[in-house]
Design an enzyme around this catalytic site. Structure first.
Site, short mmCIF file in Angstrom:
data_model
loop_
_atom_site.label_atom_id
_atom_site.label_comp_id
_atom_site.label_asym_id
_atom_site.label_seq_id
_atom_site.Cartn_x
_atom_site.Cartn_y
_atom_site.Cartn_z
N LYS A 1 -13.30 -7.69 -8.58
CA LYS A 1 -13.78 -7.75 -7.06
C LYS A 1 -15.43 -8.09 -7.40
O LYS A 1 -16.09 -7.18 -7.70
CB LYS A 1 -13.81 -7.08 -6.06
CG LYS A 1 -12.08 -6.52 -5.58
CD LYS A 1 -12.01 -5.56 -4.73
CE LYS A 1 -10.59 -5.18 -4.45
NZ LYS A 1 -10.20 -3.84 -3.50
N LYS B 1 0.81 -1.09 -0.06
CA LYS B 1 -0.08 0.03 -0.05
C LYS B 1 0.82 1.47 -0.16
O LYS B 1 1.91 1.11 0.69
CB LYS B 1 -0.93 -0.04 1.32
CG LYS B 1 -2.02 -1.18 1.10
CD LYS B 1 -3.05 -0.71 0.23
CE LYS B 1 -4.18 -1.79 0.57
NZ LYS B 1 -5.44 -1.64 -0.37
#
Length: 367
Positions: free
Chosen positions: A262, A163
């Protein structure tokens, strides 16, 4: 399949340690389980939302309200022959893809049980082991960062996702690449940058990354297309892809080379399958990301990830939890996981589910 009963569980599952990204820190996952029952079977689905509207506008508490007040009452006593029918039934509700997904996956679970056919097979996949990648949150502690990367490598993960956000990007990548020059590495910005950061984003080309995930605005396509022309590293879009039409637009504009698909974000497995097929025709690589799901949500993600165009390692976050709401937790071994035939192979543990539940709503047949 006539839906006679439904239960809606709002639950909180604690992490082993805090999870940090560019949009905030979490100590636990606040999520929703939908249980749908016919006269003889019960199916489960998970609305894998986040507890705040920083990833997308939809978040857990709004999903719960929409499910309780609008979606579940619509399907009680309905005879649903195939899970895909839910798309038309709920088409009047704009957005709330995660809420719709929870119901659709519960229907897929019922449908799979009814036909005695594995879900991956119903979706058109093959029962092959799925490679899993590991994720590392934002940290400014060099030693902690290297320890986390080392642990992921030891656990056999097939790629590492870091991240990043402005001022926490180049330095950690330099640290990682100095220590681990060849590991498969990608970064995820969660829409933390703009085109004003073009010099930084160009510098990311120096780190031999698999992809840069969602560097620009969460709902942007046009600026990503401009950015992809100026950098060598493939852009992967996540938040920008909410539908089949969004996918068509990013393909037309060359806004990315990879999509993190997703199924909860796009409103269901049926819609995700259509996106997969379009990407397959246009040579867009896919990987199945995660929303920090429990083993219930992970089952549906992994079943989808058996389709042909999912060529990059998938996400699986069940290791991050102190506990789970199933008897047999879905876990990767040496960076791979075999997808079970049925959700029931995990054995949903309703005692645990109720233990972690903070709000419960039940629905019964009106007849």
């Amino acid at each position: 399949m006539i839906i006679e009963r439904a239960e809606l569980f709002l639950f909180e599952l604690p992490f082993i340690k805090s999870y940090q990204s560019s949009y905030g820190k979490m100590n636990q996952k606040r999520s929703i389980i939908v249980k749908l029952s016919t006269s003889d079977l019960s199916g489960y689905g998970e609305a894998s939302t986040l507890p705040f509207p920083f990833y997308l506008p939809e978040y857990t508490d709004t999903s719960y309200i929409v499910l309780k007040d609008l979606i579940i009452p619509k399907i009680i006593d309905k005879n649903i022959n195939h899970p895909s029918e839910i798309n038309q039934l709920l088409s009047h509700i704009k957005g709330y893809n995660f809420a719709k997904y929870a119901v659709e996956t519960a229907l897929w679970d019922l449908y799979s049980q009814k036909l005695k056919t594995p879900l991956y097979q119903l979706l058109g996949g093959t029962n092959q082991p799925i490679q899993i990648g590991g994720a590392v949150g934002i940290t400014k502690d060099k030693n902690k960062l290297l320890e986390e990367i080392s642990l992921k490598i030891e656990q056999g993960y097939k790629r590492i996702k870091l991240k990043i956000k402005p001022d926490s990007d180049i330095k950690p990548l330099e640290i990682i690449r100095n220590q681990f020059p060849t590991i498969p590495l990608m970064v995820d910005a969660n829409a933390a940058y703009t085109l004003k950061d073009i010099d930084t984003l160009k510098t990311l080309d120096n780190f031999n990354l698999m992809m840069i995930e969602q560097p620009l605005g969460w709902d942007d396509i046009i600026d990503h297309a401009e950015l992809q022309q100026q950098i060598k590293t493939p852009i992967c879009l996540d938040e920008s892809i909410l539908s089949l039409d969004d996918t068509r637009k990013v393909i037309k504009t060359n806004a990315c080379k990879i999509i993190n698909l997703k199924p909860g974000r796009v409103g269901g497995l049926t819609k995700a399958k259509k996106i997969h097929d379009l990407c397959q025709k246009n040579n867009i690589g896919l990987w199945c990301g995660g929303m920090l799901e429990s083993s219930i949500g992970a089952f549906f993600n992994l079943s989808l990830a058996t389709l042909d165009k999912f060529i990059y390692p998938a996400a699986l976050n069940t290791n991050d939890y102190i506990d789970d709401i199933v008897t047999y937790k879905c876990l990767a071994k040496n960076g791979t996981v075999k997808v079970p035939n049925f959700l029931s192979d995990f054995e949903v543990d309703e005692e645990k589910l109720r233990h972690y539940t903070v709000a419960l709503h039940q629905f019964n047949s009106k007849s």
